[in-house]
Scaffold this active site. Structure first.
Site, PDB file in Angstrom:
ATOM      1  N   LYS A 126     -12.753  26.431  -7.534  1.00 39.28           N
ATOM      2  CA  LYS A 126     -13.537  26.581  -5.918  1.00 39.28           C
ATOM      3  C   LYS A 126     -12.039  26.003  -5.201  1.00 39.28           C
ATOM      4  CE  LYS A 126     -17.359  26.706  -3.044  1.00 39.28           C
ATOM      5  NZ  LYS A 126     -18.619  26.785  -3.124  1.00 39.28           N
ATOM      6  N   ASP A 166     -16.507  30.359   1.892  1.00 44.36           N
ATOM      7  CA  ASP A 166     -17.416  29.171   1.926  1.00 44.36           C
ATOM      8  C   ASP A 166     -18.300  28.186   3.212  1.00 44.36           C
ATOM      9  OD1 ASP A 166     -19.284  27.847  -0.514  1.00 44.36           O
ATOM     10  OD2 ASP A 166     -18.286  25.940   0.888  1.00 44.36           O
TER      11      ASP A 166
HETATM   12  N1  GLU Z   1     -19.187  29.982  -1.618  1.00 45.15           N
HETATM   13  C1  GLU Z   1     -20.371  30.910  -2.547  1.00 45.15           C
HETATM   14  C2  GLU Z   1     -20.998  30.099  -3.413  1.00 45.15           C
HETATM   15  O1  GLU Z   1     -20.537  29.153  -3.129  1.00 45.15           O
HETATM   16  C3  GLU Z   1     -19.708  32.385  -3.109  1.00 45.15           C
HETATM   17  C4  GLU Z   1     -18.520  31.931  -3.983  1.00 45.15           C
HETATM   18  C5  GLU Z   1     -17.607  33.464  -4.145  1.00 45.15           C
HETATM   19  O2  GLU Z   1     -18.108  34.186  -3.450  1.00 45.15           O
HETATM   20  O3  GLU Z   1     -17.261  33.584  -5.245  1.00 45.15           O
HETATM   21  O4  GLU Z   1     -20.973  31.130  -4.526  1.00 45.15           O
END
Ligand code: GLU
Length: 443
Positions: A126, A166
């Site tokens: 992340k 996100d």
């Molecule tokens: N931010 C999204 C999550 O919390 C998607 C992450 C992604 O697609 O890599 O899963």
């Protein structure tokens, strides 16, 4: 025997002042430690849990950029590369003023389990920045994204680490980030997901988290031989996840009565229609204007949606938005199911209330995995240089959510028949990663 108390104490000692990270680790450890002690004692000496709770790498960097007044602004950028045991790091970027290392480490930690649950070969990561996109011009957003990527590019890659969106990062931001990566590397590659459908993106990616959430809720109701027809649903948030969750819920015959943002809640006693939803989209942050057009609705300044009577609650805004008092209100009003569209929106105390009342509680790592799952499918499409039609992606998304549900039932079914989805998701997500770490040696 692994002890929960000493494990948590140790994590606390090594990660002081990181309450969200500690919350996420505790939530997992409470289920995993008894499981390890009962079924996989070998994971104790391999220190699997201690290693899973330590990011493989944390990158923090300066992001300087010029605002529209030609003044220099300085933000902090991060990428937490949490675990690559089953695939390249994968997870979104969050741009929001409250972003800090604790929040990104909790999100990266959750992502490891979530990504494992999708059955796709993706590790967990992340990133993001304390940059606040609110009130910024399009050019400011672009310059920020370009500066952010000018540092991040050296740490990511289609086979290394694949960021996505996100909170605060949507198709526009992914576009600017992707453009800058391509320019620096002279390489058109699947280094980011959530790209536009005409430049390497996957159909259904924008809808995936919200649709997936409803597919998961459908599984819960199917499992109990019930349908969603006529069920009353409260949703928090008014962003991408909330919007597509509402759209799918309506198309499945449910009645969605709330949407919200950090300023307040719209309560529409007749329920939103697709037309009403489209109108909400035009309001931006000004949700208070909605009742002027639709008389069946009221606006509740500074309030959350959890006071309204519902069968199903879908928190789709942000972490810790639903606390113990909210959970008690929901239970008192007869709510039977809570499924998280956001990441860790329910506090630990709220979850205890749900479990005690035998409310079906689907944690984000299971219920909102549809977004990253379609990101995984975007990576596959990029690798084979193809684009699959919407219907194919949607069918695969649904199958993935059904499979996650099955995994949760397998590991979360209690003697009295109640499904503890949190336990099921924690154990189901953990096993694959733990076995891969065991196979790959001491790293
Ligand atoms: N931010 C999204 C999550 O919390 C998607 C992450 C992604 O697609 O890599 O899963």
């Amino acid at each position: 025997m692994l002890s929960l108390k000493s494990f948590i104490k140790n994590v606390e000692l090594h990660n002081p002042h990181e309450p969200e990270f500690l919350q996420a680790v505790t939530e997992v450890a409470e289920d995993i430690i008894p499981y390890i002690n009962d079924y996989h004692p070998e994971f104790e000496s391999l220190k699997i849990l201690e290693r899973i709770a330590e990011p493989e790498r944390v990158i923090s960097f300066r992001v300087a950029w010029l605002d529209d007044k030609n003044e220099i602004q300085v933000n902090r950028g991060y990428r937490v590369q949490m675990n690559s045991a089953i695939g390249p790091y994968k997870g979104g970027l969050r741009f929001a003023p409250d972003v800090n290392l604790s929040i990104l480490k909790f999100l990266a930690f959750e992502q490891v389990f979530k990504n494992s649950l999708t059955s796709l070969p993706i590790g967990g990561g992340k990133g993001g920045s304390d940059f606040d996109p609110k009130g910024k011009s399009d050019n400011e957003i672009m310059r920020f994204c370009q500066s952010f990527m000018t540092e991040l590019y050296r740490h990511i890659g289609a086979e290394t680490d694949v960021p996505a969106g996100d909170i605060g990062v949507g198709t526009r931001e992914i576009g600017y980030l992707f453009g800058q990566y391509k320019r620096i590397q002279n390489n058109f590659t699947g280094v980011l997901t959530g790209k536009g459908a005409h430049w390497g993106g996957s159909y259904i990616r924008p809808e995936a988290t919200g649709y997936g959430l409803l597919y998961f809720v459908e599984c819960i109701y199917d499992f109990n031989n019930e349908s969603l027809e006529g069920k009353v649903i409260t949703i928090s948030g008014a962003g991408n996840v909330a919007y597509y969750a509402a759209e799918k819920a309506i198309s499945l015959g449910a009645k969605v009565i709330t949407l919200s943002n950090s300023q307040g809640t719209i309560y529409d006693k007749e329920g939103f229609s697709l037309e009403k939803l489209a109108y909400v989209e035009t309001l931006g942050r000004d949700l208070y204007k909605y009742p002027r057009k639709f008389k069946s609705a009221t606006y509740h300044e500074g309030e959350k949606p959890w006071q309204f009577k519902c069968d199903i609650a879908l928190p789709c805004a942000t972490q810790n938005e639903l606390d113990e008092a909210d959970a008690k209100k929901l239970v008192k009003n007869g709510c039977k199911c809570v499924a998280e569209g956001a990441n860790m929106p329910s506090t630990a105390e709220a979850i205890k209330v749900f479990h005690k009342a035998k409310v079906y509680f689907a944690p984000g790592k299971a219920a909102n995995a549809g977004g990253v799952a379609v990101s995984g499918l975007e990576m596959s499409q990029n690798s084979i240089r193809q684009q699959w039609p919407s219907a194919k992606v949607d069918t695969r998304l649904k199958a993935i959510m059904e499979n996650i549900h099955k995994t949760c039932v397998r590991y979360g079914k209690e003697e009295n028949g109640y499904i503890n989805y949190l336990k099921g998701a924690n154990i189901g997500g953990f096993i694959k990663v733990a076995n891969a770490m065991k196979a790959q040696g001491v790293l």
